[in-house]
Write a protein that holds these residues in place. Structure first.
Motif, PDB file in Angstrom:
ATOM      1  N   GLY A 207       0.746  -1.255  -0.064  1.00 13.06           N
ATOM      2  CA  GLY A 207       0.072  -0.148  -0.063  1.00 13.06           C
ATOM      3  C   GLY A 207       0.762   1.128  -0.118  1.00 13.06           C
ATOM      4  N   CYS A 208       2.043   1.330  -0.400  1.00 12.03           N
ATOM      5  CA  CYS A 208       2.857   2.373  -0.179  1.00 12.03           C
ATOM      6  C   CYS A 208       2.749   3.393  -1.573  1.00 12.03           C
ATOM      7  CB  CYS A 208       4.451   1.989  -0.521  1.00 12.03           C
ATOM      8  SG  CYS A 208       4.944   1.160   1.220  1.00 12.03           S
ATOM      9  N   LEU A 223       1.754  -0.886 -16.884  1.00 10.48           N
ATOM     10  CA  LEU A 223       1.487   0.100 -15.697  1.00 10.48           C
ATOM     11  C   LEU A 223       2.044   1.402 -16.229  1.00 10.48           C
ATOM     12  CD1 LEU A 223       3.410  -0.495 -12.149  1.00 10.48           C
ATOM     13  CD2 LEU A 223       2.560   1.789 -12.985  1.00 10.48           C
ATOM     14  N   GLU A 224       0.980   2.626 -16.097  1.00  7.90           N
ATOM     15  CA  GLU A 224       1.288   3.709 -16.689  1.00  7.90           C
ATOM     16  C   GLU A 224       1.778   4.855 -15.843  1.00  7.90           C
ATOM     17  OE1 GLU A 224      -1.150   6.461 -20.115  1.00  7.90           O
ATOM     18  OE2 GLU A 224      -2.380   5.381 -18.422  1.00  7.90           O
ATOM     19  N   ARG A 225       1.240   5.007 -14.529  1.00  7.22           N
ATOM     20  CA  ARG A 225       1.884   5.934 -13.770  1.00  7.22           C
ATOM     21  C   ARG A 225       1.568   5.574 -11.986  1.00  7.22           C
ATOM     22  NH1 ARG A 225      -1.827  11.483 -13.696  1.00  7.22           N
ATOM     23  NH2 ARG A 225      -3.909  10.533 -12.992  1.00  7.22           N
ATOM     24  N   PHE A 226       2.258   6.004 -11.171  1.00  5.54           N
ATOM     25  CA  PHE A 226       2.132   5.708  -9.906  1.00  5.54           C
ATOM     26  C   PHE A 226       2.406   6.961  -8.960  1.00  5.54           C
ATOM     27  CE2 PHE A 226       6.584   5.055 -10.836  1.00  5.54           C
ATOM     28  CZ  PHE A 226       7.234   5.574  -9.793  1.00  5.54           C
ATOM     29  N   ARG A 227       1.931   6.883  -7.796  1.00  6.13           N
ATOM     30  CA  ARG A 227       2.208   7.836  -6.780  1.00  6.13           C
ATOM     31  C   ARG A 227       2.402   7.192  -5.233  1.00  6.13           C
ATOM     32  NH1 ARG A 227      -3.045  11.823  -6.462  1.00  6.13           N
ATOM     33  NH2 ARG A 227      -4.658  10.373  -5.821  1.00  6.13           N
ATOM     34  N   LEU A 228       3.250   8.041  -4.571  1.00  9.51           N
ATOM     35  CA  LEU A 228       3.199   7.612  -3.159  1.00  9.51           C
ATOM     36  C   LEU A 228       1.866   7.695  -2.399  1.00  9.51           C
ATOM     37  CD1 LEU A 228       6.790   8.453  -2.146  1.00  9.51           C
ATOM     38  CD2 LEU A 228       5.898   6.082  -2.544  1.00  9.51           C
ATOM     39  N   THR A 229       1.490   6.849  -1.707  1.00 10.31           N
ATOM     40  CA  THR A 229       0.343   7.166  -0.613  1.00 10.31           C
ATOM     41  C   THR A 229       1.138   7.851   0.567  1.00 10.31           C
ATOM     42  OG1 THR A 229       0.791   5.063   0.407  1.00 10.31           O
ATOM     43  CG2 THR A 229      -0.991   5.226  -1.610  1.00 10.31           C
ATOM     44  N   PRO A 230       0.078   8.173   1.477  1.00  6.94           N
ATOM     45  CA  PRO A 230       0.679   8.862   2.763  1.00  6.94           C
ATOM     46  C   PRO A 230       1.380   7.811   3.689  1.00  6.94           C
ATOM     47  CG  PRO A 230      -1.620   9.800   2.195  1.00  6.94           C
ATOM     48  CD  PRO A 230      -1.079   8.764   1.255  1.00  6.94           C
ATOM     49  N   VAL A 231       0.952   6.707   3.663  1.00  5.51           N
ATOM     50  CA  VAL A 231       1.599   5.772   4.555  1.00  5.51           C
ATOM     51  C   VAL A 231       3.024   5.176   3.762  1.00  5.51           C
ATOM     52  CG1 VAL A 231       0.471   3.546   3.331  1.00  5.51           C
ATOM     53  CG2 VAL A 231       1.123   3.657   5.860  1.00  5.51           C
ATOM     54  N   GLY A 232       2.931   5.224   2.402  1.00  5.67           N
ATOM     55  CA  GLY A 232       4.172   5.123   1.610  1.00  5.67           C
ATOM     56  C   GLY A 232       5.219   6.006   2.234  1.00  5.67           C
ATOM     57  N   VAL A 233       4.780   7.319   2.041  1.00  7.13           N
ATOM     58  CA  VAL A 233       5.760   8.373   2.331  1.00  7.13           C
ATOM     59  C   VAL A 233       6.425   8.391   3.657  1.00  7.13           C
ATOM     60  CG1 VAL A 233       5.977  10.837   2.989  1.00  7.13           C
ATOM     61  CG2 VAL A 233       4.722  10.083   0.855  1.00  7.13           C
ATOM     62  N   TYR A 234       5.415   8.013   4.822  1.00  9.53           N
ATOM     63  CA  TYR A 234       5.870   7.331   5.861  1.00  9.53           C
ATOM     64  C   TYR A 234       6.854   6.370   6.109  1.00  9.53           C
ATOM     65  CZ  TYR A 234       5.368   6.126  10.834  1.00  9.53           C
ATOM     66  OH  TYR A 234       5.751   5.370  12.138  1.00  9.53           O
ATOM     67  N   ALA A 235       6.383   5.346   5.586  1.00  6.55           N
ATOM     68  CA  ALA A 235       7.416   4.251   5.514  1.00  6.55           C
ATOM     69  C   ALA A 235       8.867   4.364   5.062  1.00  6.55           C
ATOM     70  CB  ALA A 235       6.851   2.808   4.956  1.00  6.55           C
ATOM     71  N   LEU A 236       8.900   5.257   3.636  1.00  8.01           N
ATOM     72  CA  LEU A 236      10.145   5.540   3.062  1.00  8.01           C
ATOM     73  C   LEU A 236      10.922   6.358   4.128  1.00  8.01           C
ATOM     74  CD1 LEU A 236       8.844   4.161   0.784  1.00  8.01           C
ATOM     75  CD2 LEU A 236       9.592   5.987  -0.705  1.00  8.01           C
ATOM     76  N   ARG A 237      10.429   7.446   4.544  1.00  7.01           N
ATOM     77  CA  ARG A 237      11.136   8.310   5.583  1.00  7.01           C
ATOM     78  C   ARG A 237      11.771   7.557   6.639  1.00  7.01           C
ATOM     79  NH1 ARG A 237       6.869  13.103   5.282  1.00  7.01           N
ATOM     80  NH2 ARG A 237       7.859  14.169   3.366  1.00  7.01           N
ATOM     81  N   LYS A 238      10.932   6.438   7.272  1.00 13.33           N
ATOM     82  CA  LYS A 238      11.435   5.747   8.292  1.00 13.33           C
ATOM     83  C   LYS A 238      12.508   4.782   8.142  1.00 13.33           C
ATOM     84  CE  LYS A 238       8.581   7.152  11.488  1.00 13.33           C
ATOM     85  NZ  LYS A 238       9.259   8.083  13.062  1.00 13.33           N
ATOM     86  N   PHE A 239      12.577   4.392   7.075  1.00 15.88           N
ATOM     87  CA  PHE A 239      13.850   3.642   6.494  1.00 15.88           C
ATOM     88  C   PHE A 239      14.800   4.393   6.329  1.00 15.88           C
ATOM     89  CE2 PHE A 239      16.428   1.954   3.216  1.00 15.88           C
ATOM     90  CZ  PHE A 239      16.561   0.655   3.462  1.00 15.88           C
ATOM     91  N   LEU A 240      14.732   5.323   5.665  1.00 14.61           N
ATOM     92  CA  LEU A 240      15.986   6.290   5.590  1.00 14.61           C
ATOM     93  C   LEU A 240      16.466   6.821   6.765  1.00 14.61           C
ATOM     94  CD1 LEU A 240      14.949   8.277   2.051  1.00 14.61           C
ATOM     95  CD2 LEU A 240      16.528   6.513   2.406  1.00 14.61           C
ATOM     96  N   ALA A 241      15.379   7.165   7.699  1.00 11.98           N
ATOM     97  CA  ALA A 241      16.033   7.428   9.179  1.00 11.98           C
ATOM     98  C   ALA A 241      16.842   6.673   9.833  1.00 11.98           C
ATOM     99  CB  ALA A 241      14.804   8.200   9.721  1.00 11.98           C
ATOM    100  N   ARG A 242      16.639   5.384   9.628  1.00 11.48           N
ATOM    101  CA  ARG A 242      17.343   4.026  10.193  1.00 11.48           C
ATOM    102  C   ARG A 242      18.997   4.286   9.718  1.00 11.48           C
ATOM    103  NH1 ARG A 242      14.285  -1.602  10.355  1.00 11.48           N
ATOM    104  NH2 ARG A 242      12.461  -0.848  11.640  1.00 11.48           N
ATOM    105  N   GLY A 243      19.128   5.116   8.609  1.00 11.91           N
ATOM    106  CA  GLY A 243      20.615   5.205   8.259  1.00 11.91           C
ATOM    107  C   GLY A 243      21.094   4.080   7.554  1.00 11.91           C
TER     108      GLY A 243
END
Length: 243
Positions: A207-208, A223-243
């Motif tokens: 659901g990202c 697949l023509e186009r896509f966009r991040l969902t709010p929960v996807g933005v959240y998960a990606l940011r949390k991943f990157l914050a782990r370093g």
């Protein structure tokens, strides 16, 4: 929290753990969920499409791996140490009970997704010539996606960016191949590898991303186009914050 709880795969992940809390699951000799337990589990699962397709075509379910999303649920739960096996049965672990009752749904979702990204071999679920490269470079990919935030992204353009940025040219021949409409000559193998290696059983399943597909002149969905969902933005940011 409601956004995470609306993700079908996450719903089924939690349901799987709660099922185990009430009763153990019998495993086959290969460690898969027994057919009897698959049938019982099915009643509470949100994802029903694969079961309906098997019924429509008269196919029999003979092994867990045919129910791909459920197989993925079991593997992730095992990697997270939320379950354990004993004498041919699968049980909810002490960690699993803590996971169910000591943290919020959003943190449950975050841990499920991030543990898959970090600890599960993507190629096991999505074989492809560049799946491992995508996993090894996921931090770079997540940064690209976060730059777009929740804006729509053209899938073919995104693939070409990855091809250049991750130096994927050597994995594909130089000849353009048919993908989509007749006038849209692209490297179709690259597109399929990215779609299945990064989206179908990963970002889309969790659901990202929200995706839009269209049918080409042959009736094949692309697949023509896509966009991040709010929960996807959240998960990606949390991943990157782990370093």
């Amino acid at each position: 929290n409601r956004r995470a709880e609306n993700v079908g795969f996450f719903h089924d992940f939690i349901y799987f753990l709660k099922y185990l809390e009430s009763q153990p699951i019998t495993c086959t000799n290969k460690g898969n969920i027994s057919l009897a337990d698959i049938e019982k589990l099915r009643r509470g699962l949100k994802e029903q499409k694969v079961f309906e397709e098997h019924a429509r075509f008269g196919w029999k379910i003979t092994t867990e791996s045919q129910i791909q999303f459920l197989h993925q649920v079991r593997v992730i739960a095992g990697i997270m140490h939320l379950t354990y096996k004993r004498k041919g049965e699968l049980f909810l672990s002490k960690n699993g009970r803590g996971f169910l009752y000591n943290i919020s749904p959003l943190i449950q979702y975050q841990n499920m997704v991030l543990d898959f990204w970090e600890r599960v071999n993507w190629e096991y679920f999505s074989p492809g010539r560049v799946t491992t490269i995508l996993q090894d470079n996921q931090s770079t990919i997540w940064k690209i996606l976060l730059e777009k935030s929740e804006s729509w992204v053209d899938f073919s353009t995104f693939c070409q960016i990855l091809k250049l940025l991750l130096k994927l040219q050597s994995h594909y021949d130089s000849q353009d191949h048919f993908y989509g409409e007749e006038k849209d000559f692209r490297n179709w193998q690259l597109y399929l590898d990215v779609e299945y290696g990064l989206f179908y059983r990963n970002l889309e399943r969790f659901g990202c991303v929200e995706v839009e597909r269209r049918k080409d002149q042959n009736g094949m969905e692309v697949l023509e186009r896509f966009r991040l969902t709010p929960v996807g933005v959240y998960a990606l940011r949390k991943f990157l914050a782990r370093g």
